[in-house]
Design a protein around this motif. Structure first.
Motif, PDB file in Angstrom:
ATOM      1  N   GLY A 136       0.905  -1.218   0.290  1.00 53.70           N
ATOM      2  CA  GLY A 136      -0.003   0.069   0.161  1.00 53.70           C
ATOM      3  C   GLY A 136       1.213   1.648   0.386  1.00 53.70           C
ATOM      4  O   GLY A 136       0.392   1.743  -0.163  1.00 53.70           O
ATOM      5  N   ASP A 137       2.329   0.915  -0.098  1.00 57.93           N
ATOM      6  CA  ASP A 137       2.495   2.052   0.329  1.00 57.93           C
ATOM      7  C   ASP A 137       4.037   2.223  -0.995  1.00 57.93           C
ATOM      8  O   ASP A 137       4.891   1.462  -1.273  1.00 57.93           O
ATOM      9  CB  ASP A 137       3.900   2.216   1.496  1.00 57.93           C
ATOM     10  N   CYS A 138       3.463   3.488  -1.986  1.00 58.02           N
ATOM     11  CA  CYS A 138       4.335   3.000  -3.619  1.00 58.02           C
ATOM     12  C   CYS A 138       4.880   4.293  -3.968  1.00 58.02           C
ATOM     13  O   CYS A 138       3.589   5.549  -3.816  1.00 58.02           O
ATOM     14  CB  CYS A 138       3.827   2.542  -4.249  1.00 58.02           C
ATOM     15  N   VAL A 139       5.965   4.277  -5.055  1.00 55.24           N
ATOM     16  CA  VAL A 139       5.878   5.786  -5.285  1.00 55.24           C
ATOM     17  C   VAL A 139       5.898   5.372  -7.085  1.00 55.24           C
ATOM     18  O   VAL A 139       6.256   4.352  -7.158  1.00 55.24           O
ATOM     19  CB  VAL A 139       7.523   6.563  -4.902  1.00 55.24           C
ATOM     20  N   GLY A 140       5.248   6.303  -7.774  1.00 51.10           N
ATOM     21  CA  GLY A 140       5.472   6.298  -9.319  1.00 51.10           C
ATOM     22  C   GLY A 140       5.653   7.102  -9.486  1.00 51.10           C
ATOM     23  O   GLY A 140       5.595   8.184  -9.089  1.00 51.10           O
ATOM     24  N   VAL A 141       6.591   6.997 -11.330  1.00 50.86           N
ATOM     25  CA  VAL A 141       6.800   8.132 -12.086  1.00 50.86           C
ATOM     26  C   VAL A 141       6.658   8.388 -13.275  1.00 50.86           C
ATOM     27  O   VAL A 141       6.670   7.038 -13.507  1.00 50.86           O
ATOM     28  CB  VAL A 141       8.494   8.440 -11.452  1.00 50.86           C
ATOM     29  N   GLY A 142       6.732   9.455 -13.855  1.00 48.38           N
ATOM     30  CA  GLY A 142       6.905   9.516 -15.027  1.00 48.38           C
ATOM     31  C   GLY A 142       6.315  11.100 -16.013  1.00 48.38           C
ATOM     32  O   GLY A 142       7.238  11.262 -15.293  1.00 48.38           O
ATOM     33  N   LYS A 143       5.326  10.754 -16.644  1.00 50.57           N
ATOM     34  CA  LYS A 143       5.383  12.677 -17.635  1.00 50.57           C
ATOM     35  C   LYS A 143       4.205  13.163 -17.703  1.00 50.57           C
ATOM     36  O   LYS A 143       3.918  11.903 -17.634  1.00 50.57           O
ATOM     37  CB  LYS A 143       6.354  12.850 -18.371  1.00 50.57           C
ATOM     38  N   TYR A 144       3.540  14.334 -17.859  1.00 47.15           N
ATOM     39  CA  TYR A 144       2.684  15.139 -18.255  1.00 47.15           C
ATOM     40  C   TYR A 144       2.562  15.864 -18.644  1.00 47.15           C
ATOM     41  O   TYR A 144       3.948  16.300 -18.858  1.00 47.15           O
ATOM     42  CB  TYR A 144       1.435  15.048 -16.434  1.00 47.15           C
ATOM     43  N   ASN A 145       1.850  16.536 -19.405  1.00 48.53           N
ATOM     44  CA  ASN A 145       1.880  18.080 -19.957  1.00 48.53           C
ATOM     45  C   ASN A 145       1.110  18.810 -19.769  1.00 48.53           C
ATOM     46  O   ASN A 145      -0.085  18.696 -19.467  1.00 48.53           O
ATOM     47  CB  ASN A 145       0.960  17.533 -21.454  1.00 48.53           C
ATOM     48  N   ASN A 146       2.185  19.563 -18.731  1.00 49.13           N
ATOM     49  CA  ASN A 146       1.055  20.895 -18.618  1.00 49.13           C
ATOM     50  C   ASN A 146       0.063  21.991 -19.349  1.00 49.13           C
ATOM     51  O   ASN A 146       0.126  21.455 -20.544  1.00 49.13           O
ATOM     52  CB  ASN A 146       1.864  21.353 -17.511  1.00 49.13           C
ATOM     53  N   ALA A 147      -0.551  22.615 -17.931  1.00 46.33           N
ATOM     54  CA  ALA A 147      -1.927  23.644 -19.530  1.00 46.33           C
ATOM     55  C   ALA A 147      -0.847  23.819 -20.805  1.00 46.33           C
ATOM     56  O   ALA A 147      -1.636  24.280 -21.848  1.00 46.33           O
ATOM     57  CB  ALA A 147      -2.333  24.394 -19.077  1.00 46.33           C
ATOM     58  N   ALA A 148       0.097  24.210 -20.969  1.00 53.90           N
ATOM     59  CA  ALA A 148       1.356  25.438 -21.751  1.00 53.90           C
ATOM     60  C   ALA A 148       1.684  23.977 -22.572  1.00 53.90           C
ATOM     61  O   ALA A 148       2.453  24.442 -23.479  1.00 53.90           O
ATOM     62  CB  ALA A 148       2.211  25.831 -20.874  1.00 53.90           C
ATOM     63  N   GLY A 149       1.388  23.011 -22.309  1.00 54.39           N
ATOM     64  CA  GLY A 149       1.890  21.204 -23.400  1.00 54.39           C
ATOM     65  C   GLY A 149       2.923  21.315 -23.152  1.00 54.39           C
ATOM     66  O   GLY A 149       3.683  20.917 -24.177  1.00 54.39           O
TER      67      GLY A 149
END
Length: 170
Positions: A46-59
């Motif tokens: 139940g204790d996890c850390v995930g990582v990745g990427k996302y596009n913010n509002a400016a792209g």
């Protein structure tokens, strides 16, 4: 453009079940979300850390971290790339947590010289350092100049002792 939501899934007793949906950082757009998780480490149930990427509002593609505590996913957050970053565009690819309050995550970005570079960020004693550090290494003798490194895997026995794998240009 479709909205994409990401969820954390857990396996309990040999059966995969949906956990809670992950909330992206506040600067992500309300619609048209582009989110890609890459790595996860769970030092305790139940204790996890995930990582990745996302596009913010400016792209802009931003690296982000999302965590779960006791099986509940918390809001994701982004970090600040090293001072030599061309922009705040980058992504995480791997994370390793030797214990519940100590983690290391690695990712990639482009520096002010226009070259690919790699970075790390750490959580120590339950507190994340929101300022990434460039990982500087001596490139192998057969590396191109610049070597254009990328890290894709990570394993740590503590936050000061890690092995990372990836690739570079020849």
């Amino acid at each position: 453009d479709r909205d994409i939501e990401i969820g954390g899934y857990i396996e309990e007793g040999g059966k995969w079940v949906t956990s809670h949906w992950i909330v992206v950082p506040p600067d992500a757009p309300k619609t048209g979300k582009k989110i890609t998780p890459y790595g996860i480490s769970c030092p305790a149930t139940g204790d996890c850390v995930g990582v990745g990427k996302y596009n913010n509002a400016a792209g802009v593609v931003r690296p982000f971290i999302f965590t779960s505590t006791g099986g509940t996913w918390n809001n994701g957050f982004s970090i600040t790339l090293p001072a030599n970053a061309k922009s705040q565009a980058g992504d995480f690819h791997a994370v390793s947590c030797p214990d519940v309050n100590d983690c290391v995550a690695v990712g990639n970005y482009v520096n002010k010289s226009g070259q690919k570079a790699v970075f790390s960020v750490t959580e120590t004693g339950g507190t994340w350092n929101h300022l990434a550090q460039e990982i500087t290494t001596v490139a192998p003798g057969d590396a191109a100049s610049p070597p254009a490194p990328q890290l894709n895997g990570l394993s740590c026995v503590d936050t000061a002792t890690c092995d990372a794998v990836g690739f570079y240009s020849k």
